[in-house]
Write an enzyme that holds these catalytic residues in place. Structure first.
Site, PDB file in Angstrom:
ATOM      1  N   GLU A  98      20.778  15.569   1.607  1.00  0.00           N
ATOM      2  CA  GLU A  98      22.094  16.350   2.283  1.00  0.00           C
ATOM      3  C   GLU A  98      23.129  16.527   1.263  1.00  0.00           C
ATOM      4  O   GLU A  98      23.787  17.591   1.037  1.00  0.00           O
ATOM      5  CB  GLU A  98      22.588  15.407   3.532  1.00  0.00           C
ATOM      6  CG  GLU A  98      21.642  15.335   4.639  1.00  0.00           C
ATOM      7  CD  GLU A  98      20.584  14.215   4.700  1.00  0.00           C
ATOM      8  OE1 GLU A  98      20.613  13.874   3.490  1.00  0.00           O
ATOM      9  OE2 GLU A  98      20.465  13.589   5.734  1.00  0.00           O
TER      10      GLU A  98
ATOM     11  N   LYS B 166      13.126  10.458   6.552  1.00  0.00           N
ATOM     12  CA  LYS B 166      13.469  11.328   5.341  1.00  0.00           C
ATOM     13  C   LYS B 166      12.144  11.943   4.893  1.00  0.00           C
ATOM     14  O   LYS B 166      12.028  12.906   4.643  1.00  0.00           O
ATOM     15  CB  LYS B 166      14.064  10.402   4.425  1.00  0.00           C
ATOM     16  CG  LYS B 166      15.318   9.835   4.534  1.00  0.00           C
ATOM     17  CD  LYS B 166      15.931   9.209   3.358  1.00  0.00           C
ATOM     18  CE  LYS B 166      17.119   8.521   3.629  1.00  0.00           C
ATOM     19  NZ  LYS B 166      17.549   7.582   2.623  1.00  0.00           N
TER      20      LYS B 166
ATOM     21  N   GLY C  29      25.646   0.719   0.217  1.00  0.00           N
ATOM     22  CA  GLY C  29      26.031   2.216   0.559  1.00  0.00           C
ATOM     23  C   GLY C  29      27.376   2.044   1.773  1.00  0.00           C
ATOM     24  O   GLY C  29      28.610   2.427   1.489  1.00  0.00           O
ATOM     25  N   ARG C  30      26.919   1.283   2.821  1.00  0.00           N
ATOM     26  CA  ARG C  30      27.977   1.043   4.127  1.00  0.00           C
ATOM     27  C   ARG C  30      29.010   0.038   3.770  1.00  0.00           C
ATOM     28  O   ARG C  30      29.688  -0.230   4.493  1.00  0.00           O
ATOM     29  CB  ARG C  30      27.150   0.736   5.280  1.00  0.00           C
ATOM     30  CG  ARG C  30      26.380  -0.471   4.998  1.00  0.00           C
ATOM     31  CD  ARG C  30      25.108  -0.813   6.173  1.00  0.00           C
ATOM     32  NE  ARG C  30      24.293  -1.607   6.203  1.00  0.00           N
ATOM     33  CZ  ARG C  30      23.043  -1.674   5.546  1.00  0.00           C
ATOM     34  NH1 ARG C  30      22.778  -0.356   4.733  1.00  0.00           N
ATOM     35  NH2 ARG C  30      22.351  -2.609   5.518  1.00  0.00           N
TER      36      ARG C  30
ATOM     37  N   HIS D 160      39.512   8.304  30.231  1.00  0.00           N
ATOM     38  CA  HIS D 160      39.184   9.517  30.922  1.00  0.00           C
ATOM     39  C   HIS D 160      37.808  10.167  30.754  1.00  0.00           C
ATOM     40  O   HIS D 160      37.423  11.275  30.955  1.00  0.00           O
ATOM     41  CB  HIS D 160      40.274  10.286  30.570  1.00  0.00           C
ATOM     42  CG  HIS D 160      41.809  10.001  31.035  1.00  0.00           C
ATOM     43  ND1 HIS D 160      42.424   9.887  32.245  1.00  0.00           N
ATOM     44  CD2 HIS D 160      42.589   9.219  30.193  1.00  0.00           C
ATOM     45  CE1 HIS D 160      43.268   9.617  32.216  1.00  0.00           C
ATOM     46  NE2 HIS D 160      43.469   8.898  30.956  1.00  0.00           N
TER      47      HIS D 160
ATOM     48  N   GLU E 270      23.051  -0.140  10.840  1.00  0.00           N
ATOM     49  CA  GLU E 270      22.183  -0.113   9.970  1.00  0.00           C
ATOM     50  C   GLU E 270      21.962  -1.541   9.042  1.00  0.00           C
ATOM     51  O   GLU E 270      20.888  -1.720   8.663  1.00  0.00           O
ATOM     52  CB  GLU E 270      22.610   0.932   8.849  1.00  0.00           C
ATOM     53  CG  GLU E 270      21.629   1.219   7.826  1.00  0.00           C
ATOM     54  CD  GLU E 270      22.074   2.415   6.952  1.00  0.00           C
ATOM     55  OE1 GLU E 270      21.751   3.505   7.246  1.00  0.00           O
ATOM     56  OE2 GLU E 270      22.973   2.350   6.023  1.00  0.00           O
TER      57      GLU E 270
ATOM     58  N   LYS F 191      25.692   7.073  -3.881  1.00  0.00           N
ATOM     59  CA  LYS F 191      25.174   6.016  -4.730  1.00  0.00           C
ATOM     60  C   LYS F 191      23.827   6.343  -5.520  1.00  0.00           C
ATOM     61  O   LYS F 191      23.791   5.908  -6.733  1.00  0.00           O
ATOM     62  CB  LYS F 191      24.838   4.630  -3.728  1.00  0.00           C
ATOM     63  CG  LYS F 191      24.431   3.448  -4.250  1.00  0.00           C
ATOM     64  CD  LYS F 191      24.329   2.376  -3.284  1.00  0.00           C
ATOM     65  CE  LYS F 191      23.315   1.297  -3.980  1.00  0.00           C
ATOM     66  NZ  LYS F 191      23.409  -0.001  -2.981  1.00  0.00           N
TER      67      LYS F 191
HETATM   68  O1  LIG Z   1      25.108   7.290  -1.217  1.00  0.00           O
HETATM   69  P1  LIG Z   1      23.681   7.670  -0.852  1.00  0.00           P
HETATM   70  O2  LIG Z   1      22.789   7.111  -1.969  1.00  0.00           O
HETATM   71  O3  LIG Z   1      23.846   9.271  -0.967  1.00  0.00           O
HETATM   72  O4  LIG Z   1      23.138   7.383   0.359  1.00  0.00           O
HETATM   73  C1  LIG Z   1      23.808   7.687   1.751  1.00  0.00           C
HETATM   74  C2  LIG Z   1      23.407   6.919   2.708  1.00  0.00           C
HETATM   75  O5  LIG Z   1      21.964   7.072   3.098  1.00  0.00           O
HETATM   76  C3  LIG Z   1      21.401   5.638   3.502  1.00  0.00           C
HETATM   77  O6  LIG Z   1      20.665   5.317   2.444  1.00  0.00           O
HETATM   78  C4  LIG Z   1      20.555   5.992   4.836  1.00  0.00           C
HETATM   79  O7  LIG Z   1      19.902   6.922   4.478  1.00  0.00           O
HETATM   80  C5  LIG Z   1      22.647   4.989   3.591  1.00  0.00           C
HETATM   81  O8  LIG Z   1      22.324   3.521   3.704  1.00  0.00           O
HETATM   82  C6  LIG Z   1      23.635   5.461   2.633  1.00  0.00           C
HETATM   83  O9  LIG Z   1      24.967   4.988   2.975  1.00  0.00           O
END
Ligand SMILES: O=P(O)(O)OC[C@H]1O[C@](O)(CO)[C@@H](O)[C@@H]1O
Length: 532
Positions: A200, A497, A252-253, A369, A338, A194
């Site tokens: 990452e 972060k 995002g979620r 199990h 979240e 987003k």
């Molecule tokens: O889509 P992006 O901006 O890379 O964010 C990834 C994820 O990181 C977060 O902001 C949490 O760090 C989530 O809410 C989001 O889904």
């Protein structure tokens, strides 16, 4: 109202769920909607507690808040944003007005572009340098990974496009293991972010680009991007025709219904993807129209509030008896924790009660199990949310599906009924006598009276899957409204972060550990001595 709920929860401690069960209770403590059944009769909630919970919805202004969400008001107050993921599945296209403009033409236009691109990839009109695309790699994390990864697995029987892979972890092992066997000349990389700043994702995207550059003349031509930040996607070198944008009013979620769902769309094709959206739309319509007591998301939420804030059970287990929903618990961990894992309410005050629960789970029967031991005999009560479909896809294995259903229902029954000391003694009377019989029997006692809910659906089609996910989304919304929380921000992820960014040069040795607390400094030093 919260103290009354806690009092009711306390009173319910001695209440026998088994004793409550009757045909009438089952009929009135179940909700039928969207071809699914949600049964919450195997809980200690009684009619008085339910009335109280429904009154809490009124007091919290649930109806107005729901109207505000669908009406595009900036209910995400800490970020001053509307919350309109429901517009992404508003397939009938009725106007959704934000700042006096209808957002739907753009939403549907982007969906049409995504479908065009997905078709081109699936039909071989969009090609890699080495030929048709055989593999798609979605690089994203959190909401830009969990949704499409879960959905692609959930809808495997509909998967007739290229192979789809998901890379999320910054641990190089993840991308190395995924890219290792792939042919870069026939791979499409989708960078899903987003913000297009997530460390990452951007690190993995750069690694993927370098991997592709070794064999492909123009790697950018085999990249697509899903983002709200189109300046950043072009800076990365991805042509506009392969950038699918969305707006900041999609959290995002909550985002897999739009561009973030591109990998799923490529996997299952436009028709099945639309069916998935239509399922969610049906749940939206139900959520908007049904009166609270007959409203599935509302009652699922109230069962959650009853267990957590009423009875004090701090966790909930989500137990899908559906192997293809094996990533649902992980998806719900982000969606629920979240969204509602917050200690400050909308008005900036400390929350009067506990925040949302710890959510965890595994598909049945595997969990049986592993951790069901604790659920049945541990000292803590874990409310369980079971779900199972009437039908599976493996027509040649109907007996396995019947066994699956039997296990699901049996677990809920066992949790409710338990096993008394006398019943346990009867089981082993021929093996033990006297004190030893008592001692051995005690290990075989199940306290029972452990609450669970059950969600039944016909079959895990794209439409049903869309309904289930939208059901849980709205459940989170309702719980958030009752708690007075803003379910749509996530400030709690920021501090970690920031500190990670600051620690990276310390780990690399570019900077010393001065200024770090002794614990962190010593840990860094140990890792450096051992190869970091
Ligand atoms: O889509 P992006 O901006 O890379 O964010 C990834 C994820 O990181 C977060 O902001 C949490 O760090 C989530 O809410 C989001 O889904």
């Amino acid at each position: 109202m919260w103290s009354d709920l806690a009092r009711m929860g306390k009173e319910a401690e001695g209440r026998s769920i088994k004793g409550l069960i009757s045909p009438e209770r089952v009929a009135t403590f179940s909700v039928d909607a969207c071809d699914m059944r949600f049964d919450y009769s195997k809980t200690t909630m009684d009619p008085a507690a339910r009335d109280h919970l429904l009154a809490m919805c009124d007091k919290a202004g649930l109806e107005d808040k729901r109207r505000a969400m669908f009406g595009a008001e900036p209910i995400n107050e800490t970020e001053n944003r509307a919350v309109l993921h429901t517009a992404l599945r508003n397939l009938d296209g009725g106007a959704v007005m934000l700042d006096e403009r209808d957002v739907m033409p753009k939403v549907l236009g982007t969906l049409a572009r995504m479908e065009g691109f997905a078709r081109a990839v699936r039909e071989g009109n969009f090609r890699g340098e080495g030929g048709t695309i055989t593999d798609v790699v979605n690089i994203g994390i959190g909401g830009s990974d969990l949704g499409p990864a879960m959905a692609t697995l959930a809808l495997a029987p509909y998967h007739d496009g290229p192979n789809c892979h998901f890379v999320s972890n910054v641990d190089g092992a993840h991308i190395a293991d995924v890219l290792g066997p792939l042919d870069p000349t026939r791979t499409l990389i989708i960078v899903a972010s987003k913000t297009f700043t997530t460390i990452e994702t951007m690190t993995n995207a750069a690694t993927a680009k370098a991997w592709m550059a070794e064999r492909v003349r123009d790697p950018s031509a085999q990249f697509a991007a899903l983002s709200t930040a189109q300046d950043k996607t072009s800076a990365f070198g991805i042509a506009e025709t392969r950038v699918f944008g969305f707006e900041d009013w999609v959290g995002g979620r909550y985002s897999m219904w739009g561009p973030i769902g591109l990998s799923l769309l490529i996997a299952i094709g436009p028709e099945a993807f639309r069916a998935f959206l239509r399922g969610a739309e049906a749940m939206d319509n139900h959520f908007r129209a049904a009166e609270p007591a007959q409203n599935m998301p509302v009652m699922l939420a109230l069962a959650g509030i009853w267990h957590n804030q009423g009875c004090g059970h701090a966790t909930r287990a989500v137990l899908p008896y559906e192997q293809r929903l094996s990533r649902l618990p992980a998806y719900l961990q982000q969606l629920e924790m979240e969204s509602n894992g917050k200690r400050v309410s909308m008005d900036g005050k400390d929350l009067a009660v506990d925040s949302g629960p710890v959510v965890w789970g595994e598909p049945g029967t595997n969990g049986q199990h592993a951790f069901y031991q604790l659920i049945h005999q541990g000292t803590r009560v874990v409310p369980c949310e079971f779900m199972v479909g009437a039908e599976g896809f493996e027509e040649e294995l109907p007996h396995q599906h019947r066994l699956l259903i039997a296990n699901c229902l049996a677990q809920a029954e066992a949790l409710m009924k338990g096993r008394t000391l006398d019943e346990a003694k009867d089981l082993i009377r021929d093996q033990f006598k006297g004190d030893e019989l008592e001692r051995q029997a005690r290990h075989r006692v199940f306290p029972g009276n452990r609450p669970s809910t059950m969600l039944l659906y016909p079959k895990l089609t794209p439409e049903t899957f869309g309904k289930i996910v939208a059901l849980y989304e709205h459940r989170v919304f309702v719980e958030g409204v009752l708690l007075g929380i803003n379910s749509f921000d996530q400030w709690g992820v920021e501090l970690g972060k920031e500190l990670a960014k600051a620690l990276e040069p310390v780990v690399s040795g570019e900077q010393g550990t001065d200024g770090k607390d002794a614990s962190t400094a010593t840990l860094v030093e140990w890792l450096q001595k051992n190869g970091a």
